[in-house]
Enzyme design. Structure first.
Site, short mmCIF file in Angstrom:
data_model
loop_
_atom_site.label_atom_id
_atom_site.label_comp_id
_atom_site.label_asym_id
_atom_site.label_seq_id
_atom_site.Cartn_x
_atom_site.Cartn_y
_atom_site.Cartn_z
N MET A 175 -9.23 8.05 0.24
CA MET A 175 -10.07 8.37 1.41
C MET A 175 -10.69 9.74 1.24
SD MET A 175 -7.51 7.13 4.39
CE MET A 175 -6.71 5.53 4.31
N ASP B 95 -4.88 3.66 -1.71
CA ASP B 95 -5.97 3.92 -0.77
C ASP B 95 -6.52 5.32 -0.94
OD1 ASP B 95 -6.14 1.52 0.99
OD2 ASP B 95 -4.02 1.98 1.31
N MET C 257 -11.41 -6.17 5.52
CA MET C 257 -10.59 -5.24 6.31
C MET C 257 -10.32 -5.86 7.67
SD MET C 257 -9.82 -2.60 4.52
CE MET C 257 -8.98 -1.77 5.88
N SER D 273 0.84 -1.20 0.00
CA SER D 273 0.00 0.00 0.00
C SER D 273 0.87 1.25 0.00
CB SER D 273 -0.90 0.00 1.23
OG SER D 273 -1.43 1.30 1.41
N HIS E 284 -1.30 -1.20 -4.25
CA HIS E 284 -2.56 -0.87 -3.56
C HIS E 284 -2.61 0.65 -3.32
CE1 HIS E 284 -6.01 -2.06 -1.02
NE2 HIS E 284 -5.60 -1.14 -0.16
N ASP F 264 -6.61 -6.70 4.22
CA ASP F 264 -5.96 -5.38 4.34
C ASP F 264 -6.04 -4.87 5.78
OD1 ASP F 264 -5.07 -2.78 3.91
OD2 ASP F 264 -6.75 -2.18 2.65
N HIS G 194 -8.45 1.09 -3.77
CA HIS G 194 -9.37 0.81 -2.66
C HIS G 194 -10.08 2.12 -2.31
CE1 HIS G 194 -9.56 -0.47 1.90
NE2 HIS G 194 -10.76 -0.35 1.36
N MET H 19 -12.25 4.27 -0.21
CA MET H 19 -12.89 4.43 1.10
C MET H 19 -13.63 5.75 1.06
SD MET H 19 -9.76 2.95 3.34
CE MET H 19 -8.65 3.13 1.96
C1 DX5 Z 1 -6.19 1.41 5.77
C2 DX5 Z 1 -5.81 1.08 4.36
C3 DX5 Z 1 -4.68 0.14 4.24
C4 DX5 Z 1 -3.40 0.60 4.88
C5 DX5 Z 1 -2.74 -0.62 5.44
O1 DX5 Z 1 -7.42 2.01 5.81
O2 DX5 Z 1 -6.90 0.51 3.66
O3 DX5 Z 1 -4.46 -0.29 2.90
O4 DX5 Z 1 -2.50 1.23 4.02
O5 DX5 Z 1 -1.65 -0.27 6.19
P1 DX5 Z 1 -0.91 -1.30 7.15
O6 DX5 Z 1 -0.44 -2.44 6.28
O7 DX5 Z 1 0.21 -0.48 7.71
O8 DX5 Z 1 -1.90 -1.75 8.17
ZN ZN Z 2 -6.48 -0.38 1.63
#
Ligand code: DX5
Ligand code: ZN
Length: 215
Positions: A35, A33, A136, A6, A31, A174, A64, A66
């Site tokens: 948000m 993310d 998750m 990620s 990956h 994840d 991903h 969110m």
């Molecule tokens: C959190 C993200 C993850 C995050 C994971 O909301 O969806 O993808 O980057 O990070 P680690 O591997 O550090 O838990």
């Molecule tokens: Zn993620």
């Protein structure tokens, strides 16, 4: 077993270089993310950043989302370069099956994600429309959190249900995946492991990726 580091844990002053390093270190997917500060209490990056990265790389982008009402953004994230696009079940206003179909229609792998508090069986009605379920194992929003062990059971529940009902589905996991937690997650049947801090916190990305894969 696919490993999807990620970029949330990368050095944001040199994202392009970090991406190239991950690819040379053997990352299967990248990956990304996204948000929105509403669905999760944090903001990360969005369309222009993904588009810029896409112009420098042909790696598999595992996006991903969110964000609330992800259906509004499907085409734009695909145009920006997503190869795998995951929406949260809890965030869809429209029928999630239709949202997943709109991803698939564009030739992109369609993912459906659930937060830790959402039971595994809530994804069962969507196993035909989805190509992948993203379980998750932390509350979405931040990297570097601790994996919630109870969430690991959901991986096996989904894999077992899918096998019993003849559904082909990938399970991605994840949150809090590191060298300590990865073996149990692999054993539970995960197909794709996401890891942010475990990869970026390592001296040697290639060694970390291989170790997460169980090599
Ligand atoms: C959190 C993200 C993850 C995050 C994971 O909301 O969806 O993808 O980057 O990070 P680690 O591997 O550090 O838990
Ligand atoms: Zn993620």
């Amino acid at each position: 077993m696919l490993i999807a580091p990620s970029m949330l844990s990368c050095d944001f002053t040199k994202m392009g270089e970090e991406l190239t390093k991950l690819v040379s270190a053997g990352a299967d997917w990248i990956h990304l993310d996204v948000m929105d500060g509403h669905f999760v209490p944090n903001l990360s990056f969005g369309l222009p950043v993904i588009q810029a990265l896409r112009s420098t790389s042909d790696a598999v982008f595992d996006v991903h989302l969110m964000i609330e009402e992800p259906e509004t953004y499907i085409d734009r994230y695909i145009d920006a370069g997503a190869d795998v696009l995951t929406v949260h079940l809890e965030a869809c206003k429209e029928d999630p099956a239709r949202v997943l179909e709109s991803i698939r229609e564009r030739g992109v792998i369609a993912g459906l994600s659930i937060r830790p508090g959402t039971p595994a069986e809530e994804v069962y009605p969507y196993l035909d429309a989805a190509d992948m379920i993203l379980v998750m194992t932390v509350e979405p929003g931040y990297g570097g959190q601790k994996l919630i062990p109870a969430c690991v059971d959901k991986i096996q529940e989904i894999k077992t249900y899918a096998a019993e009902h003849g559904k082909k589905i990938l399970v991605e996991v994840d949150g809090g995946i590191n060298l300590k937690t990865a073996p149990a997650v692999r054993l539970a049947g995960a197909d794709v492991l996401v890891a942010g801090s475990a990869v970026f916190g390592a001296e040697d990305f290639a060694a970390a990726i291989a170790a997460l894969r169980g090599e």
